[in-house]
Design a protein around this motif. Structure first.
Motif, PDB file in Angstrom:
ATOM      1  N   ASP A 246       0.850  -1.180   0.000  1.00  0.00           N
ATOM      2  CA  ASP A 246       0.000   0.000   0.000  1.00  0.00           C
ATOM      3  C   ASP A 246       0.890   1.235   0.000  1.00  0.00           C
ATOM      4  O   ASP A 246       1.657   1.463   0.933  1.00  0.00           O
ATOM      5  CB  ASP A 246      -0.901  -0.037   1.255  1.00  0.00           C
ATOM      6  N   ALA A 247       0.782   2.020  -1.078  1.00  0.00           N
ATOM      7  CA  ALA A 247       1.640   3.204  -1.190  1.00  0.00           C
ATOM      8  C   ALA A 247       0.811   4.482  -1.179  1.00  0.00           C
ATOM      9  O   ALA A 247       1.275   5.538  -1.589  1.00  0.00           O
ATOM     10  CB  ALA A 247       2.463   3.114  -2.474  1.00  0.00           C
ATOM     11  N   ASP A 248      -0.455   4.366  -0.694  1.00  0.00           N
ATOM     12  CA  ASP A 248      -1.347   5.527  -0.762  1.00  0.00           C
ATOM     13  C   ASP A 248      -0.980   6.619   0.232  1.00  0.00           C
ATOM     14  O   ASP A 248      -0.991   7.792  -0.075  1.00  0.00           O
ATOM     15  CB  ASP A 248      -2.807   5.091  -0.525  1.00  0.00           C
ATOM     16  N   GLY A 249      -0.647   6.224   1.471  1.00  0.00           N
ATOM     17  CA  GLY A 249      -0.342   7.220   2.499  1.00  0.00           C
ATOM     18  C   GLY A 249       1.090   7.707   2.361  1.00  0.00           C
ATOM     19  O   GLY A 249       1.654   7.739   1.267  1.00  0.00           O
ATOM     20  N   GLU A 250       1.661   8.096   3.531  1.00  0.00           N
ATOM     21  CA  GLU A 250       3.069   8.469   3.507  1.00  0.00           C
ATOM     22  C   GLU A 250       3.891   7.190   3.433  1.00  0.00           C
ATOM     23  O   GLU A 250       3.566   6.211   4.089  1.00  0.00           O
ATOM     24  CB  GLU A 250       3.402   9.235   4.790  1.00  0.00           C
ATOM     25  N   GLY A 251       4.902   7.140   2.672  1.00  0.00           N
ATOM     26  CA  GLY A 251       5.724   5.940   2.581  1.00  0.00           C
ATOM     27  C   GLY A 251       4.998   4.769   1.939  1.00  0.00           C
ATOM     28  O   GLY A 251       3.956   4.926   1.301  1.00  0.00           O
ATOM     29  N   VAL A 252       5.564   3.584   2.138  1.00  0.00           N
ATOM     30  CA  VAL A 252       4.999   2.370   1.539  1.00  0.00           C
ATOM     31  C   VAL A 252       4.893   1.299   2.616  1.00  0.00           C
ATOM     32  O   VAL A 252       5.862   1.028   3.324  1.00  0.00           O
ATOM     33  CB  VAL A 252       5.923   1.825   0.414  1.00  0.00           C
ATOM     34  N   LYS A 253       3.700   0.722   2.734  1.00  0.00           N
ATOM     35  CA  LYS A 253       3.503  -0.392   3.673  1.00  0.00           C
ATOM     36  C   LYS A 253       3.466  -1.686   2.876  1.00  0.00           C
ATOM     37  O   LYS A 253       2.726  -1.797   1.906  1.00  0.00           O
ATOM     38  CB  LYS A 253       2.176  -0.252   4.413  1.00  0.00           C
ATOM     39  N   VAL A 254       4.278  -2.635   3.320  1.00  0.00           N
ATOM     40  CA  VAL A 254       4.302  -3.925   2.640  1.00  0.00           C
ATOM     41  C   VAL A 254       3.950  -5.000   3.664  1.00  0.00           C
ATOM     42  O   VAL A 254       4.588  -5.092   4.717  1.00  0.00           O
ATOM     43  CB  VAL A 254       5.695  -4.199   2.029  1.00  0.00           C
ATOM     44  N   THR A 255       2.902  -5.766   3.397  1.00  0.00           N
ATOM     45  CA  THR A 255       2.493  -6.818   4.325  1.00  0.00           C
ATOM     46  C   THR A 255       3.074  -8.146   3.866  1.00  0.00           C
ATOM     47  O   THR A 255       2.918  -8.526   2.708  1.00  0.00           O
ATOM     48  CB  THR A 255       0.958  -6.894   4.406  1.00  0.00           C
ATOM     49  N   VAL A 256       3.755  -8.824   4.795  1.00  0.00           N
ATOM     50  CA  VAL A 256       4.407 -10.092   4.452  1.00  0.00           C
ATOM     51  C   VAL A 256       3.948 -11.192   5.406  1.00  0.00           C
ATOM     52  O   VAL A 256       3.456 -10.916   6.496  1.00  0.00           O
ATOM     53  CB  VAL A 256       5.955  -9.970   4.532  1.00  0.00           C
ATOM     54  N   GLU A 257       4.113 -12.435   4.960  1.00  0.00           N
ATOM     55  CA  GLU A 257       3.905 -13.570   5.860  1.00  0.00           C
ATOM     56  C   GLU A 257       4.833 -14.701   5.440  1.00  0.00           C
ATOM     57  O   GLU A 257       5.391 -14.682   4.334  1.00  0.00           O
ATOM     58  CB  GLU A 257       2.442 -14.026   5.876  1.00  0.00           C
TER      59      GLU A 257
END
Ligand code: FAD
Ligand code: NAI
Length: 471
Positions: A246-257
């Motif tokens: 998810d790159a919508d907000g500030e920075g980029v969130k990457v969800t991993v498992e």
């Protein structure tokens, strides 16, 4: 290009595959045109690949060394500062010098350079949408497709080359990201992770497999590379898959498992590099107009003479089978022109080296232990550590080893795997040995200058059939 004139060879793509073929064809007396849409020759490798990445790797290493590795050498340095803009300029100077050099070589060898995007109109005609506006067509007795490859995108993460980047963005960032997430621990991922980590980023590399380095790297070497890169500050998450980004907000969130499934975790970063491989590029080429198809991985299907099913249309380089490497493309360029002019050509796909330009470098050629074991080949292993090599010790640069694999029965060398200083240069000796069908004893009985790193190579050869002297 005039519409009436038919060329002996029309090349679509001016990357390593295309431009080398164009020069060779010109040298062989063919009337040749090379179509390139980028506005500069040299393709991915010169413009956004091999060359700019090595410039940044070299200079970021120097910076990192000056920061961390001078005192014990008796060098006291004062105020060390990074000027990222100037580092990028140095990179651009190297790139533009080299691309202009190819234009000069084109002129010297009578290659017509057509700046524009080519598309098949029919089996002998390519329509070109010119960079400077307008259109032209060029006809060829032979046509060579050398349109290369592009980064494979990650579903759900839109590339903007600022926050969510491919290698193209990674060689052109305007500031050092505080945190960088790298998806894919192959060669691009590790080279770019090294650059930005040395310049100050906190880097986490997420890799789906249980081993870094991408396809072909020997397991022992990959393990050692991971250990050494971790020591330099890189963090790794192996056996881990990216679930979403998810790159919508500030920075980029990457969800991993975990690759096998498990608890999710979110990695926050300023920038995310997608480096999960590259795919052949044939967009806009008009393949449908001539009935040419690609395989399930997007590769143009060719025979051993690089012919598609339309015999006068051939393909080489990243757009077709084999490792996506500049020197592999270059070998094919020479061979394809020889097939056209003489009817025969030669590339030894069993002796194409791979190099990862991290510090230390990793380089290999031939088969690795896992591949030999899987093929039920009986082999001997000879290993020699740089910590026992006099030059490496003198240079205070002793991490890594040379590992040689030879046939247990004949002693013929089957594979060479190096992690260590200058591995990328040293592997050339291994490639030559493999090309000449050398045994490990052949190499061991060859005099190597003292004190050089290459003595580690000789001693690994000794250790393969007998014992090393210095270890
Ligand atoms: P490309 O270099 O991709 O060239 C194809 C060209 O065709 C492009 O310039 C494109 O603009 C043009 N084109 C495409 N379609 C058309 C059209 N319709 N009309 C006109 N022109 C068209 N390899 C190594 O061996 N060593 C390295 O150190 C190394 N480092 C790399 C680092 C990075 C970051 C990347 C991304 C790659 C690296 N590679 C390296 C791989 C190397 O760049 C490729 O293997 C090589 O560029 C392949 O050459 P090519 O000519 O087949 O394709
Ligand atoms: P790669 O194929 O070398 O590595 C990609 C890595 O990403 C693999 O380890 C793979 O397991 C992993 N991966 C794939 N999907 C994933 C996912 N969803 N989540 C986590 N990990 C995932 O490709 P890379 O590094 O992008 O390089 C592309 C090409 O460019 C290579 O073929 C390479 O040969 C060439 N290249 C060569 C260089 C050199 O010779 N020094 C430098 C840079 C690129």
């Amino acid at each position: 290009a005039s519409e009436a004139e038919e060329k002996d060879l029309v090349i679509i793509g001016g990357g390593v595959a295309g431009y080398v073929a164009a020069i060779k064809a010109g040298q062989s007396g063919l009337k040749v045109a090379c179509i390139e849409k980028r506005g500069a020759l040299g393709g991915t490798c010169l413009n956004v690949g091999c060359i700019p990445s090595k410039s940044l790797l070299n200079n970021s290493h120097l910076y990192h060394q000056i920061l961390h590795d001078t005192k014990n050498r008796g060098i006291e340095v004062g105020d060390v500062k990074l000027n990222l803009g100037a580092m990028m300029k140095a990179k651009e100077t190297s790139v533009s010098g080299l691309t202009k050099g190819i234009e000069f070589l084109f002129k010297k060898n009578n290659v017509e350079y057509i700046k524009g995007a080519g598309a098949f109109q029919d089996e002998h005609t390519v329509a070109v949408n010119l960079v400077e506006g307008g259109e032209t067509t060029v006809r060829g007795k032979n046509i060579l497709i050398a349109t290369g490859s592009e980064a494979t995108p990650f579903p759900g993460l839109t590339i903007d080359e600022k926050k969510v980047i491919t290698s193209t963005g990674a060689i052109a960032l305007e500031e050092v990201p505080k945190k960088l997430t790298v998806i894919g621990g192959g060669i691009i991922g590790l080279e770019m992770a090294s650059v930005w980590s040395r310049l100050g980023s906190e880097v986490t590399v997420v890799e789906y497999l249980g081993q870094i380095g991408g396809p072909g790297m020997d397991k022992d070497v990959a393990k050692q590379a991971q250990k050494l890169l971790q020591k330099q500050g890189l963090k790794f998450k192996l056996n881990t898959k990216v679930v979403s980004g998810d790159a919508d907000g500030e920075g980029v969130k990457v969800t991993v498992e975990a690759a096998k499934g498990g608890k999710e975790e979110t990695l926050d970063a300023d920038v995310c590099l997608v480096a999960i491989g590259r795919r052949p590029y044939t967009n806009g080429l008009g393949l449908e107009n001539i009935g040419l198809e690609v395989d399930e991985r997007g590769r143009l299907i060719i025979d051993q003479e690089y012919r598609t099913k339309i015999p006068h249309i051939r393909a080489i380089g990243d757009v077709t089978f084999g490792p996506m490497l500049a020197h592999k493309a270059e070998e094919e360029s020479v061979a394809v022109v020889e097939y056209i002019t003489k009817g025969y050509g030669h590339v030894n796909y069993g002796a194409i080296p791979s190099v990862m330009y991290t510090h230390p470098e990793v380089a290999w050629v031939g088969q690795n232990e896992q591949e030999l074991a899987a093929a039920n080949v009986k082999y001997n292993v000879g290993q020699f550590p740089f910590s026992a090599n006099s030059r490496a010790k003198t240079n205070l640069d002793t991490e890594g080893f040379v590992k040689m694999l030879s046939d247990a029965e004949t002693d013929r060398i089957l594979g060479i795997h190096i992690i260590g200083p200058n591995a990328g240069e040293m592997i050339a000796e291994g490639v030559l040995a493999l090309e000449y069908g050398a045994s490990s004893e052949d190499v061991a009985r060859t005099s190597h200058a003292h004190p050089t790193l290459s003595e580690a190579f000789k001693e690994a050869a000794m250790a393969t059939y007998d014992k090393a002297v210095h270890y």
